[in-house]
Design a protein around this motif. Structure first.
Motif, PDB file in Angstrom:
ATOM      1  N   HIS A   1       0.819  -1.203   0.000  1.00  0.00           N
ATOM      2  CA  HIS A   1       0.000   0.000   0.000  1.00  0.00           C
ATOM      3  C   HIS A   1       0.859   1.261   0.000  1.00  0.00           C
ATOM      4  N   ILE A   2       2.025   1.220   0.619  1.00  0.00           N
ATOM      5  CA  ILE A   2       2.953   2.346   0.500  1.00  0.00           C
ATOM      6  C   ILE A   2       3.413   2.487  -0.941  1.00  0.00           C
ATOM      7  N   GLY A   3       3.715   1.355  -1.592  1.00  0.00           N
ATOM      8  CA  GLY A   3       4.125   1.394  -2.985  1.00  0.00           C
ATOM      9  C   GLY A   3       3.071   1.970  -3.902  1.00  0.00           C
ATOM     10  N   MET A   4       1.780   1.797  -3.539  1.00  0.00           N
ATOM     11  CA  MET A   4       0.699   2.306  -4.376  1.00  0.00           C
ATOM     12  C   MET A   4       0.749   3.824  -4.530  1.00  0.00           C
ATOM     13  N   VAL A   5       1.399   4.507  -3.609  1.00  0.00           N
ATOM     14  CA  VAL A   5       1.523   5.958  -3.701  1.00  0.00           C
ATOM     15  C   VAL A   5       2.400   6.355  -4.886  1.00  0.00           C
ATOM     16  N   PHE A   6       3.332   5.488  -5.277  1.00  0.00           N
ATOM     17  CA  PHE A   6       4.372   5.867  -6.230  1.00  0.00           C
ATOM     18  C   PHE A   6       4.218   5.239  -7.613  1.00  0.00           C
ATOM     19  N   VAL A   7       3.185   4.445  -7.838  1.00  0.00           N
ATOM     20  CA  VAL A   7       2.979   3.802  -9.136  1.00  0.00           C
ATOM     21  C   VAL A   7       1.789   4.449  -9.850  1.00  0.00           C
TER      22      VAL A   7
ATOM     23  N   MET B   1       6.265  -4.785  -7.371  1.00  0.00           N
ATOM     24  CA  MET B   1       4.969  -4.918  -6.705  1.00  0.00           C
ATOM     25  C   MET B   1       4.182  -6.103  -7.248  1.00  0.00           C
ATOM     26  N   LEU B   2       4.390  -6.432  -8.522  1.00  0.00           N
ATOM     27  CA  LEU B   2       3.695  -7.578  -9.102  1.00  0.00           C
ATOM     28  C   LEU B   2       4.246  -8.906  -8.595  1.00  0.00           C
ATOM     29  N   PHE B   3       5.352  -8.864  -7.854  1.00  0.00           N
ATOM     30  CA  PHE B   3       5.838 -10.088  -7.221  1.00  0.00           C
ATOM     31  C   PHE B   3       4.869 -10.571  -6.149  1.00  0.00           C
ATOM     32  N   THR B   4       4.167  -9.630  -5.501  1.00  0.00           N
ATOM     33  CA  THR B   4       3.242 -10.006  -4.423  1.00  0.00           C
ATOM     34  C   THR B   4       1.774  -9.863  -4.815  1.00  0.00           C
TER      35      THR B   4
ATOM     36  N   PHE C   1      -3.770  -7.229  13.545  1.00  0.00           N
ATOM     37  CA  PHE C   1      -5.097  -6.720  13.221  1.00  0.00           C
ATOM     38  C   PHE C   1      -5.199  -5.213  13.480  1.00  0.00           C
ATOM     39  N   PRO C   2      -4.778  -4.704  14.654  1.00  0.00           N
ATOM     40  CA  PRO C   2      -4.747  -3.250  14.813  1.00  0.00           C
ATOM     41  C   PRO C   2      -3.877  -2.559  13.767  1.00  0.00           C
ATOM     42  N   PHE C   3      -2.741  -3.183  13.421  1.00  0.00           N
ATOM     43  CA  PHE C   3      -1.899  -2.621  12.364  1.00  0.00           C
ATOM     44  C   PHE C   3      -2.687  -2.504  11.075  1.00  0.00           C
ATOM     45  N   TYR C   4      -3.423  -3.560  10.745  1.00  0.00           N
ATOM     46  CA  TYR C   4      -4.185  -3.550   9.498  1.00  0.00           C
ATOM     47  C   TYR C   4      -5.247  -2.453   9.519  1.00  0.00           C
ATOM     48  N   LEU C   5      -5.913  -2.289  10.638  1.00  0.00           N
ATOM     49  CA  LEU C   5      -6.979  -1.297  10.723  1.00  0.00           C
ATOM     50  C   LEU C   5      -6.468   0.109  10.421  1.00  0.00           C
ATOM     51  N   ILE C   6      -5.325   0.475  10.943  1.00  0.00           N
ATOM     52  CA  ILE C   6      -4.885   1.867  10.912  1.00  0.00           C
ATOM     53  C   ILE C   6      -3.893   2.172   9.797  1.00  0.00           C
ATOM     54  N   HIS C   7      -3.237   1.180   9.219  1.00  0.00           N
ATOM     55  CA  HIS C   7      -2.071   1.454   8.387  1.00  0.00           C
ATOM     56  C   HIS C   7      -2.387   2.325   7.178  1.00  0.00           C
ATOM     57  N   GLN C   8      -3.507   2.058   6.479  1.00  0.00           N
ATOM     58  CA  GLN C   8      -3.751   2.787   5.242  1.00  0.00           C
ATOM     59  C   GLN C   8      -4.079   4.255   5.507  1.00  0.00           C
TER      60      GLN C   8
END
Length: 389
Positions: free
Chosen positions: A22-28, A47-50, A312-319
């Motif tokens: 999701h961090i990478g999505m900022v730059f593509v 990014m297409l590796f994952t 799970f808390p990481f997932y909730l807030i990261h984006q």
């Protein structure tokens, strides 16, 4: 059932990869809630590796965790009620509090929205309609939590129906040998290539049949895998074969992205071969990762328990952290590599602070997906840390 620490580490790694993605999505050049002032085409290649397998793996490890939770529950009803509470409460909190800044940043940076955040949150976010083509309110990245709850209900319905005890033995027989490599690949080719031509997901529950055909079977596979030493052993045995298949498939996917960079489109026959390769890469990578984790990471560490609890808390807030910080960095003029480093550091630090603070506040714990009561670090070592996802 014995605990497989390798699956815990794989769960932690899968969520870490998701955050980096999701961090990478900022730059593509691909669409996202906020974009850097300048994007880089070649970043799509790593990014297409994952991309073909990261979400399928998350649903598989969630199914695996569900089996562990079910075994420790006093019954199917309690299991379903507990899962519902620990998924829907954070989902509601996330939609109401965590997600709105993402939509505001997207509207402000890409659609010319001029109102302040407070006005947006109290007025426009709750319009139950669209604003410049953006549906509001929305769940954005929290669609995963909603899907996981629906799959949990479907699993509970399946478990409530009288069923022969040979089902687990049938799973062991079908996937306990080389079938663990070829049967899932064949399924994906039939139902993700020939049947539906799955390129992208809508995250719309009703109109997302291609995604359900991929995610729900993975969830069920993970659930059955938890009770199958034979299939786990097969994944270990064939890990080198699946790793080679995964690398070969990625060579095709990455090669196409390198040859036709950014948003340019390859010829149709190349696109068709890429879709084949993506599905092969999906299962081969997942199988190789599980076999590798079981072989080399099946050991405990003092960081495992808090990280398993924290994913799970990481997932909730990261984006939300990513979107807000990236929006703040847009006018800075700093080099993209510096912005990437800041985003990684800010997201990691922000996620950790969100988890560490939330776990110490009793009323906040259920809102971020943690069990009610004292912090996990204060519990007895005999009380295992069971993940919710």
């Amino acid at each position: 059932m014995a605990r497989h620490y390798g699956m815990d580490w794989l769960r932690i790694g899968a969520f870490a990869i998701l955050i980096l993605y999701h961090i990478g999505m900022v730059f593509v050049p691909w669409p996202y809630h906020v974009k850097a002032v300048r994007t880089i085409d070649w970043v799509t290649v790593p990014m297409l590796f994952t991309s073909p397998w990261r979400l399928t793996l998350l649903f598989l490890v969630s199914g695996y965790a569900s089996r562990a939770l079910l075994v420790r529950s006093p019954g199917l009803t309690r299991f379903t009620a507990t899962r519902t509470s620990r998924l829907l409460v954070p989902l509601a909190f996330g939609v109401a509090v965590i997600v709105p800044p993402q939509s505001w940043v997207e509207l402000a940076s890409q659609h010319g929205y001029a109102r302040g955040y407070l006005h947006f949150w109290t007025r426009d976010f709750w319009r139950f309609g669209t604003l410049d083509g953006i549906v509001l309110p929305t769940w954005n990245h929290l669609w995963f939590v909603g899907y996981l709850w629906l799959y949990t209900l479907a699993l509970a319905a399946l478990l409530a129906v009288p069923r022969p005890t040979v089902l687990q033995r049938g799973f062991d027989r079908l996937f306990g040998g080389i079938g663990v490599v070829w049967v899932p690949i064949l399924y994906l080719l039939i139902f993700q290539v020939y049947a539906v031509q799955r390129w992208a997901d809508t995250h719309d529950v009703i109109g997302d049949l291609p995604a359900h055909l991929g995610f729900f079977p993975a969830f069920l596979f993970g659930f059955a895998l938890k009770g199958s030493p034979a299939v786990m052993a097969a994944l270990v045995r064939w890990r080198w074969l699946t790793a080679l298949l995964a690398l070969a498939a990625y060579a095709v996917v990455g090669g196409v992205a390198y040859t036709w960079p950014g948003t340019s489109s390859p010829p149709q026959w190349v696109a068709d071969q890429t879709l084949w390769a993506r599905q092969l890469q999906c299962w081969a990578t997942i199988a190789a990762l599980i076999g590798t984790a079981e072989t080399y990471l099946n050991r405990d560490h003092r960081w495992r328990a808090p990280l398993v609890e924290g994913v799970f808390p990481f997932y909730l807030i990261h984006q939300t952290i990513i979107v807000v910080v990236a929006w703040w960095l847009r006018p800075s003029g700093w080099p993209l590599w510096a912005q990437f480093g800041i985003l990684v550091a800010a997201t990691a630090g922000g996620c950790w602070a969100f988890y560490r603070i939330g776990r110490e506040i009793g009323w906040l714990r259920p809102l971020i997906g943690l069990r009610r009561g004292v912090a996990q670090a204060r519990t007895s070592a005999t009380s295992p840390n069971l993940p919710i996802v």
